[in-house]
Design an enzyme around this catalytic site. Structure first.
Site, mmCIF file in Angstrom:
data_model
loop_
_atom_site.group_PDB
_atom_site.id
_atom_site.type_symbol
_atom_site.label_atom_id
_atom_site.label_comp_id
_atom_site.label_asym_id
_atom_site.label_seq_id
_atom_site.Cartn_x
_atom_site.Cartn_y
_atom_site.Cartn_z
ATOM 1 C CB CYS A 168 -0.853 -0.032 1.262
ATOM 2 S SG CYS A 168 -1.867 1.442 1.520
ATOM 3 C CB THR A 185 -0.016 3.069 4.371
ATOM 4 O OG1 THR A 185 -1.212 3.793 4.088
ATOM 5 C CG2 THR A 185 0.327 3.205 5.850
ATOM 6 C CG HIS A 215 3.341 7.346 3.441
ATOM 7 N ND1 HIS A 215 3.839 8.373 2.667
ATOM 8 C CD2 HIS A 215 2.014 7.254 3.116
ATOM 9 C CE1 HIS A 215 2.859 8.875 1.922
ATOM 10 N NE2 HIS A 215 1.755 8.212 2.158
ATOM 11 C CD GLU A 268 -2.977 -3.116 0.309
ATOM 12 O OE1 GLU A 268 -2.576 -3.696 -0.716
ATOM 13 O OE2 GLU A 268 -3.197 -1.900 0.356
#
Lengths: 352, 352, 352, 352
Positions: free
Chosen positions: A38, A40, A43, A64
Site C-alpha cells: 500500500c 502507506t 510512507h 493487505e
C-alpha cells in the site's frame, strides 16, 4: 519466521527472523499466501513525517494479504485450519459511540495491524476472529490479497446511489483505478477518469473508463459540462464525483465538476489545509460531501465478496508486479517512481 | 391516420382511420416509429373485467413506443421537430400531495395514455411536453420502445441498495426478465431467477441469471438458503427479493426466501387478497416490503438512459416478434399463449 | 437471592431463593432496583402455547429493569460498581450476517435474557458488558426500568421520517402509548390514536394524541381521510401508520389509512396468517411496509437516552402500579384484565 | 398600489405607486397582509456588491409574506379568492435535470421573486399557482409571514436524522434561532447554541437551547467534547452540526465540534473562499457535509405546516418589530445594528 520489519526509527526495512505470534483464545493465526503493498507501506519504508509520528518500531508492517488459517484460539468458532481467509486490519474497539452505532470505520480507538501492531509482511500473521474474512473459494488469491484497498474503493463508490449515475473518478492511483471498475460493475455511466499521469491513464482505459481526461492538457470542467447531458439537457456536471488523489487541485476539481445536487466523496488525504469556495462550490449547489475512511465493517466486505465471486470485477491489469518478500525493495522503488499498479509480495516458500 | 382502436365495449380491436390529434400549446405530436405490446394491452384486447371497469371506448390504446417529433405546441421549449423521443405515459396531476412530494408515480389523480386517453398504437400520438423523454441517439429504437416496462424493472431493482446484494427475481415475464439484466448491470450477485415456465427460464438464462430455479420441481426455499452464503456464513435467504409474478405462491415465496433484514419489492399485482403469515415472514424477520408502481418521475428515466447509452444492458433476446400494426392480432395470440417475449408493432409505413 | 421463577412446565410462578449468578470475565452483576412487567411475562406466567414451545424451566424471567452495578468481570472496562445501568436483553451472536451488517436486532442466533436464560425478576441479574447500558443520571428510575418497551416504540417511530409527518398509532397498549409520546416529541403531527378500549383511549389522551378514534363506533378510514389535509389538499391518509395491536383488523386498518406513498411499520404480532389485499392496499399505493422487531443495537438506545435526559418525553401516566416482587400475582391479574399501564416490580429490600 | 421599490442602481429604497400586477392564466394575485424583512433585503437596500451584480431596478423587493387571494387566473384550480396563502418565492424551471429529479431547490434556472422579479413589499403580489401555499387556518399570520426563513431552518434541520441526536447550532441569527426551536420540536437533544452576540444569545435562550456557548469567551470545542456523552461514553462532539453564520470561524467550528461520523449542514454563505483542514476535519472523521439552499419543494412546506398547525413551534420571541411599510427604513436600520429578530412590515391599510 521470516518478516519484513521496520527495525528502528530510520528509513528502510529489513527481512528478519522473528517469533511466530502467540494466540489468545479469540485469535487466528494465518499463513500468509500473498501480500500487497500500500502507499502507506511506502510512507513507512521512507520514514516520512507521518510515519515518524505514528510508528513505534520494531514493527512488522503490511496490511493487505490473503492466506490460510494455520491455527485458531479456543473460543474461535467461525473459521478452522485450512480455511482461505483475508482480514480487516482496522481493529475497532467495539465500545465507543461510533462502534455502537454502525460507524466502527471511524472508531475513536482504532488500531491498525501493520501500523500500530504487527502486520502481514511475514510468513504468519495473528488476527482477532472478529476481523477475519472467510473467503469464498471462487475468489482468486490476487483479488483476495487486495481486499483492503478494494474495500476503500467499494466504500467510496457505494457511499450513495451509483446505478444509473454519471461518475467522475479524480485520481487514478490503485484505489481510483479499482473504483472505475467498481463503478462500472455497479451500473454507473458514463464513468469519467481524470488523471495527469499517462501510465495511470492507460490503466484507467484498461479498467474501461468511458472517458479519459488529462487535466494538464484539457479544460476538464468544460469537457465534463458538455458531455454530461441527461434527458437531452445539460446537467451541469456529474451526478457523483469521487476523489482519490488528495491533491488540492484534484479536490477542487472534484467539487467544480459536480452538478448541483451531486454527491462528492473524498477518500484522498490532502497533506495540509486547502482553500475552498464553499459558497459557490458546495452550499449554493446543494452538494453532499462525504469524508470516506476505511471500510464499513462489514457491509463493505459483503459487497466485495458478492462482486468478486460473481466475476463482476476485472482487475487483472492492476497486478503489475509479483516479488518475493525478500525482494521488497524493488517493489518500493517501482511504486516510488509511479511505475506500478499493485505490487504483490510472496513470503519465501510461496510461489510468486 | 391509422390507429389500433378498441371501438366499443366488447372483445377485440380494429385498425381504423382516425384524425391526427390536435395540439395544445404544451403538447408534442410524435410520429410513432415502433410500439410495443404490454400485458395491459392484452387485457384491453380481451376485454377482461379490469378493462370493462376502466375503459371508455372508442380508444386508441398502446403505451410503449418511441418516435420522432413531428410538431410541437407554442410553449414547448425542450424538444423540436426531428428529435427522437419516448414518453412517460402516466400523466400526474402535479398538484396533489404526492406530486408535490416527489411521489408522482402514485399521484392520486393519475391518468394513463393508452388507457384513460388515446395512446400510441397509431401513426401519431400526442404527449404533453412534461412527459416527453428526449432520447440519447446512442439508444437503439427497440430499447427506446420498451422504456415503460424497462422503467418498471429499473424502479423495482433500484428501490433500495442493489450493488453487492444477492437478489431473487420471482416471475420471469418480460419485466422480470428485464430486471435480471438490470440487477446484474447494477452489481447484484448472485441473481436467482425463479420461474415455472421453461420458455421463460430459457430467456432468464439468456439474461444471465446466475441460478435458475423451477418451483414446480425444486424446493426453492431450501436451495436459496443453502446457496446464499456470505462471509462463509449462511445468510438465511437473499438480501433482496423482487416479485413480478403477482401469483399468490410467488408472493409467498418472495417473502419466504428473503433473509432476516432483507428488502422485498412487489410489482406483480395479485388478482385478489391473499393470506400472509406476517408474524413469521415479515415482522420477526424485520423485512422491508415495498409496493412498486410505475416509474419514478423522472429519476427512473435518468437511470435508464444512463444504463442504456453506455451499453450496460443487453436485452436483445427479449425482442421475439416484429409485426406490422395491422398484424396486431398475431402478436396478441402469441402473448396469450406465453410464447413471446416483447412483441414490437410498426405502424404501416415504418419498417418491421 | 430472591427471584421470581417459572419452576416447571405449568401455569404460574413462584418467588424462590436461588443462587446469585456467577460472573465470567465479560459479565456484569447488577443489583435490580426496579423491574417492569411485559406482555411476554404474562404469556410465561399463563404458560400459553408460545411459552410452552420456547421456555425451558426452571427460569427466572423478566427482561425490563434498571439497577446498580454490584460487580464486574475482569475484562469489563466501561462500567464499574455503583454505576446506574439498564440493559438490552436481546443477546446477539455478533457473528452472523445480520450482526455483521448492523442488523443484530434480527440476529439469526438471538437469545433473550428472561426468556432463553435467567432474567431480571430477581435481586441480581447477570448481563454481558456488551449489552449493559450505562444511564445518564438525569434519567429517572421509572423511565430507566422501561427502556426495553420504550425502545420498541422508538425503533418503530424512528424507522423512517417522522418530523412533520401525520402519524396514526393503531393499538394503544403500553408500547403504542409510548409511541404517541415519542412521535409527538419527534415533531410528528397530527398524531391520531386508534383504540377500542376506553381505558387505553384515556391514557392515549394523557399521552397527548391530537385525535382519538374508537374503531368500534367510528368510521376510522373516513375520519382519517377527511382530517389529513396538507397544503390545502386531502392527502388520502396518514404519512406514517404504526401498528401495535397485532390484531387482523388493526393491521388492515393500518394499511387502509396509509396515504399513497406512506410508510407502515408493523410491531404487533398477529397470532396467525391473515388475508391482505396487497394490490389495492400496498402495491398500487406504493407503500413501504416494515416489520419491526426489538431495538436497533445500539442506535435506539442512544436515541432514547437523548430524548429522556432532555425531558422530551412525559410518560408518567403509564406507571399505574408499583408492587413488591412478592406481590407479582396482583400485577399479572391487573394486566390480564387490561386495567393497567406498566406494572413496576421492586425486589424486596427496594422501596416501591 | 403602494410598493417598496428599489428605483435605481443606488443605495436606499422608496415607497411608490405602481400598477397592480396583471395575471396570466396560471397566476394568483395575493393581497399582502404581512411581510417580513430578510437579510437579503438589507443587501438590496444597502446596494452591496452582490445586489449590484444581481438586480435590475426598478424592482419591488421582499420575498417573505402571507396574504389573502384577491384573484386567480383562468387555469388556477387549487386556490380561490379569500384563501389565506403564503408562497415559495423561488421559481424553479421545471425542466432541468435538477427539477426533474426532486432537486428543484437547486434548479439551474432558478428565479427569485423579490430579487429577479417583483416581490411582496407591496399591497399585492403576483405568484404562479404552482408556488402558492394554501395555509391551514390554525397557522397564525406572523408565522405564515416567515415561512421562507423558517423553511430554510426546517430544510437544514431535517436534511438528515435529528430525533435523539445531539445538535449544535452555530450562529443565532433569525434562521439559526428558528433552527433551535425546530430541532427541539423534532426531538433533538441536547441542543447547543453557539453565538458571540449577547442579544442573540438571549433570544437563543428564549428558543430553549439546552446549552449556550459564547465563542469569544469559552473554549467551545472543549465544552462540546466534555458535554457530549452518550451511553456513558464521550462521543467526541455533536451528532449533527448546523452552520448558519457563514463566518469562517463559525464554519471551522461547525466541523471541529462534529463527532466522527457526524452530519454537518451548511446554510450560512461565507463571503469568500476559506481554508479547511479536510483531512483531519472531514475525511478521517468520516463526516457528511451538506450544502443547504432554499427549501425542498414542497417537502419542506408540508413539514412546516405539520409543525405549525399542531403548535409544535414557539417562535414569538423572534417577532421584535412591527412596522408600516412606509416605515421600512426604521426596520432596516435596526436590522443593520443587529438589534432586531424578525421585522414585520404591514402594507398601509393593514394593521401592524
Amino acid at each position: 519466521m521470516q518478516a519484513l520489519v521496520k527495525p528502528d526509527r530510520s528509513p528502510g526495512a529489513e527481512v528478519l527472523q522473528v517469533p511466530i505470534p502467540r494466540l489468545g483464545p479469540c485469535d487466528v493465526l494465518v499463513r500468509v499466501k500473498m501480500a500487497s503493498v500500500c502507499g502507506t507501506d511506502l510512507h513507512i519504508y521512507e520514514w516520512d513525517s507521518w510515519a515518524q509520528h505514528r510508528l513505534h518500531p520494531p514493527l512488522t508492517f503490511g496490511h493487505e494479504f490473503c492466506g490460510v488459517v494455520e491455527a485458531a484460539g479456543s473460543d474461535v468458532t467461525t473459521v478452522a485450519a485450512g480455511d482461505l481467509v483475508s482480514a480487516e486490519m482496522h481493529l475497532a474497539c467495539g465500545k465507543c459511540v461510533q462502534c455502537r452505532s454502525d460507524q466502527s470505520h471511524v472508531c475513536r480507538n482504532l488500531r491498525i495491524l501493520g501500523v500500530d501492531a504487527d502486520g502481514c509482511f511475514a510468513e504468519f500473521v495473528r488476527i482477532p476472529e472478529s476481523n477475519i474474512w472467510k473467503l469464498d473459494p471462487r475468489i482468486r488469491p490476487e483479488y483476495a490479497a487486495v481486499l483492503d484497498p478494494l474495500g476503500n474503493a467499494v466504500h467510496t463508490v457505494l457511499a450513495g446511489a451509483i446505478a444509473g449515475q454519471s461518475v467522475a473518478i479524480v485520481g487514478c492511483g490503485p484505489i481510483g483505478l479499482m473504483a472505475i471498475a467498481v463503478a462500472r460493475a455497479c451500473g454507473a455511466g458514463p464513468v469519467v477518469a481524470i488523471e495527469p499521469n499517462p501510465y495511470r491513464r492507460r490503466l484507467a482505459a484498461a479498467m474501461k473508463a468511458d472517458l479519459l481526461l488529462d487535466p494538464t492538457h484539457e479544460d476538464v470542467l468544460a469537457r465534463v459540462q458538455s458531455e454530461m447531458v441527461a434527458g437531452g439537457i445539460p446537467a451541469g456536471g456529474v451526478d457523483v464525483s469521487l476523489e482519490f488523489s488528495g491533491h488540492p487541485d484534484g479536490i477542487r476539481t472534484s467539487l467544480a465538476i459536480a452538478r448541483p445536487g451531486a454527491r462528492v466523496s473524498l477518500l484522498g488525504l490532502p497533506a495540509k489545509p486547502l482553500e475552498i469556495d464553499l459558497s459557490e462550490q458546495v452550499i449554493l449547489k446543494g452538494l453532499t460531501v462525504q469524508g470516506i475512511h476505511g471500510r464499513r465493517m462489514y457491509e463493505t466486505w459483503f459487497q466485495m465478496e458478492s462482486l468478486l465471486r460473481g466475476d463482476r470485477l476485472q482487475l487483472d491489469p492492476l497486478f503489475t508486479d509479483r516479488l518475493r518478500l525478500s525482494d521488497f525493495a524493488t517493489g518500493m522503488e517501482r511504486l516510488k517512481r509511479g511505475e506500478a499498479g499493485k505490487v504483490l509480495l510472496f513470503p519465501d516458500g510461496q510461489q510468486p
